[in-house]
Write an enzyme that holds these catalytic residues in place. Structure first.
Site, PDB file in Angstrom:
ATOM      1  N   GLU A  87       0.829  -1.206   0.000  1.00  0.00           N
ATOM      2  CA  GLU A  87       0.000   0.000   0.000  1.00  0.00           C
ATOM      3  C   GLU A  87       0.863   1.256   0.000  1.00  0.00           C
ATOM      4  O   GLU A  87       0.507   2.278  -0.603  1.00  0.00           O
ATOM      5  CB  GLU A  87      -0.941   0.001   1.209  1.00  0.00           C
ATOM      6  CG  GLU A  87      -2.031  -1.059   1.136  1.00  0.00           C
ATOM      7  CD  GLU A  87      -2.887  -0.930  -0.114  1.00  0.00           C
ATOM      8  OE1 GLU A  87      -3.201   0.212  -0.524  1.00  0.00           O
ATOM      9  OE2 GLU A  87      -3.242  -1.985  -0.696  1.00  0.00           O
ATOM     10  N   HIS A 302       3.069 -10.150  -9.559  1.00  0.00           N
ATOM     11  CA  HIS A 302       4.520 -10.367  -9.578  1.00  0.00           C
ATOM     12  C   HIS A 302       5.233  -9.257  -8.807  1.00  0.00           C
ATOM     13  O   HIS A 302       6.146  -9.502  -8.026  1.00  0.00           O
ATOM     14  CB  HIS A 302       5.037 -10.408 -11.018  1.00  0.00           C
ATOM     15  CG  HIS A 302       6.524 -10.445 -11.112  1.00  0.00           C
ATOM     16  ND1 HIS A 302       7.263 -11.569 -10.835  1.00  0.00           N
ATOM     17  CD2 HIS A 302       7.431  -9.469 -11.423  1.00  0.00           C
ATOM     18  CE1 HIS A 302       8.550 -11.298 -10.978  1.00  0.00           C
ATOM     19  NE2 HIS A 302       8.672 -10.033 -11.337  1.00  0.00           N
ATOM     20  N   SER A 303       4.818  -8.040  -9.035  1.00  0.00           N
ATOM     21  CA  SER A 303       5.349  -6.880  -8.321  1.00  0.00           C
ATOM     22  C   SER A 303       4.343  -5.747  -8.496  1.00  0.00           C
ATOM     23  O   SER A 303       3.283  -5.928  -9.102  1.00  0.00           O
ATOM     24  CB  SER A 303       6.723  -6.467  -8.885  1.00  0.00           C
ATOM     25  OG  SER A 303       6.571  -5.880 -10.176  1.00  0.00           O
TER      26      SER A 303
END
Length: 411
Positions: A87, A302-303
């Site tokens: 976040e 994944h990222s």
């Protein structure tokens, strides 16, 4: 004659057996190509079922209540840190992040089976290994924020951790470069003969790199005390496994290099622990590499640079999140023994979030590293050309100081 040199066996011209030095085999007189997958796939070793029940009591690692609670708390603390830092990136506070959702069991189970002196080469999704070894939340945050407390002095992008004290080699971005490096390190430890092993983590996508071939072959031929730990989580970024390879996963490749191999349920922390512990024991005792393929699932993107909804369904993700999650499986195990309940869960979740938020807030307030650190640690003494570049940089900053907020950096 040098010790350890392999010599060609005496040639017996009367024997109707192949004498080629490159293989051990028999002659055949029928033309037949070897078919892939002529047998059923390599089985998946597990200790617990999805409800946390021990399947075969003889395989129960018999860990104490304190050990199991430590496993669970580390896995959930990692999960909490992931959510907050993910976040944080979405809010623009840090530049990049990659989560570990769904793979926590591979981290903690393997880390617990190692000796603290064993050397770890990670990829970028083994944060729990470093957390298990005692790397503090403050330093995780410092690295992601690239502040003055970062051991890497702000030179790496987020999630590229490292710790010399904890024998965890700093992560680098290019895929699979750590695999031949780990082989070299394991060969060095073998020569030192000090009862240490190396573990090298990578994903099934990295196993498609040429460096994987080099590392596997070097470690086998040089007989190195090395554990290759493959996290087969289903996707290499957006590429699914059915587009990555046609054979039976990664474990099937081990025999081709002369390595002992096993496939384990990566969502079963006890199976991962047992397999890594035995591989570590034998790698050191016998000086040979082992390949562990841990079958798991990458629940997160994944990222932060990836949107996995473009290539997989929410139903697929939800199945693994709700039905076959390593954290919930271990919690079922603890609940059945009355080691953990709703009250303990609420208390720990609140406490773990507080711990992460305290480290998070501290990292945000901290200044960035000294600007001069851009030029240090390349040479023991700074060379004239680097001194010249540093002077030029400072003149540039002074001339255009309105564009450079150097008050945010340590003096």
């Amino acid at each position: 004659m040098l010790q350890g040199v392999h010599r060609q066996q005496p040639f017996d011209s009367s024997a109707e057996k192949p004498q080629f030095p490159g293989a051990s085999a028999e002659f055949v007189d029928q033309l037949e190509f070897i078919k892939p997958n002529v047998i059923s796939g390599i089985p998946v070793y597990r200790v617990m079922d999805r409800q946390g029940q021990i399947i075969n009591p003889s395989e129960d690692p018999q860990l104490t209540k304190e050990q199991v609670l430590n496993f669970y708390q580390k896995m959930t603390l990692l999960n909490t840190m992931d959510r907050i830092l993910y976040e944080s990136q979405r809010q623009g506070r840090i530049s990049f992040y990659s989560t570990n959702y769904g793979e926590e069991g591979t981290h903690i189970g393997s880390a617990a089976a190692l000796d603290p002196n064993d050397l770890v080469f990670g990829q970028y999704r083994e944060v729990g290994v470093l957390m298990y070894r005692g790397f503090p939340l403050d330093l995780f945050m410092a690295q992601c924020y690239a502040n003055a407390d970062d051991l890497g002095k702000g030179r790496q992008m987020p999630v590229h951790y490292g710790s010399k004290d904890l024998n965890f080699v700093t992560i680098s971005s290019p895929l699979a470069t750590q695999i031949p490096q780990a082989a070299g390190a394991a060969y060095a430890l073998k020569r030192e003969n000090d009862n240490r092993a190396v573990i090298c983590y990578f994903g099934e996508g990295a196993a498609s790199e040429g460096d994987a071939h080099a590392g596997f072959n070097f470690s086998a031929t040089l007989e190195c005390p090395l554990i290759f730990f493959c996290r087969n989580n289903g996707y290499a970024i957006s590429t699914p496994t059915n587009e990555q390879y046609r054979g039976d996963g990664i474990a099937a490749r081990g025999s081709g290099y002369g390595m002992m191999s096993i496939r384990v349920d990566g969502n079963d922390v006890f199976a991962v622990y047992n397999a890594t512990k035995e591989a570590r024991r034998r790698a050191v005792a016998e000086n040979q590499p082992f390949l562990i393929e841990a079958m798991t699932y990458r629940i997160g993107h994944h990222s932060t640079s990836d949107d996995s909804s473009a290539y997989r369904s929410m139903e697929e993700v939800n199945y693994w999140d709700k039905q076959d999650n390593p954290i919930s499986r271990l919690r079922h195990y603890m609940n059945a023994r009355n080691w953990w309940g709703e009250e303990e869960e609420r208390t720990w979740r609140k406490q773990s979030r507080k711990l992460v938020m305290e480290a998070f807030e501290k990292a945000e307030r901290r200044l960035k590293p000294k600007v001069d650190l851009l030029f240090s640690d390349v040479y023991q003494e700074m060379t004239p050309n680097l001194e010249k570049q540093k002077d030029a940089m400072w003149r540039h900053i002074q001339q255009y100081k309105e564009h450079y907020p150097i008050d945010l950096y340590e003096k």
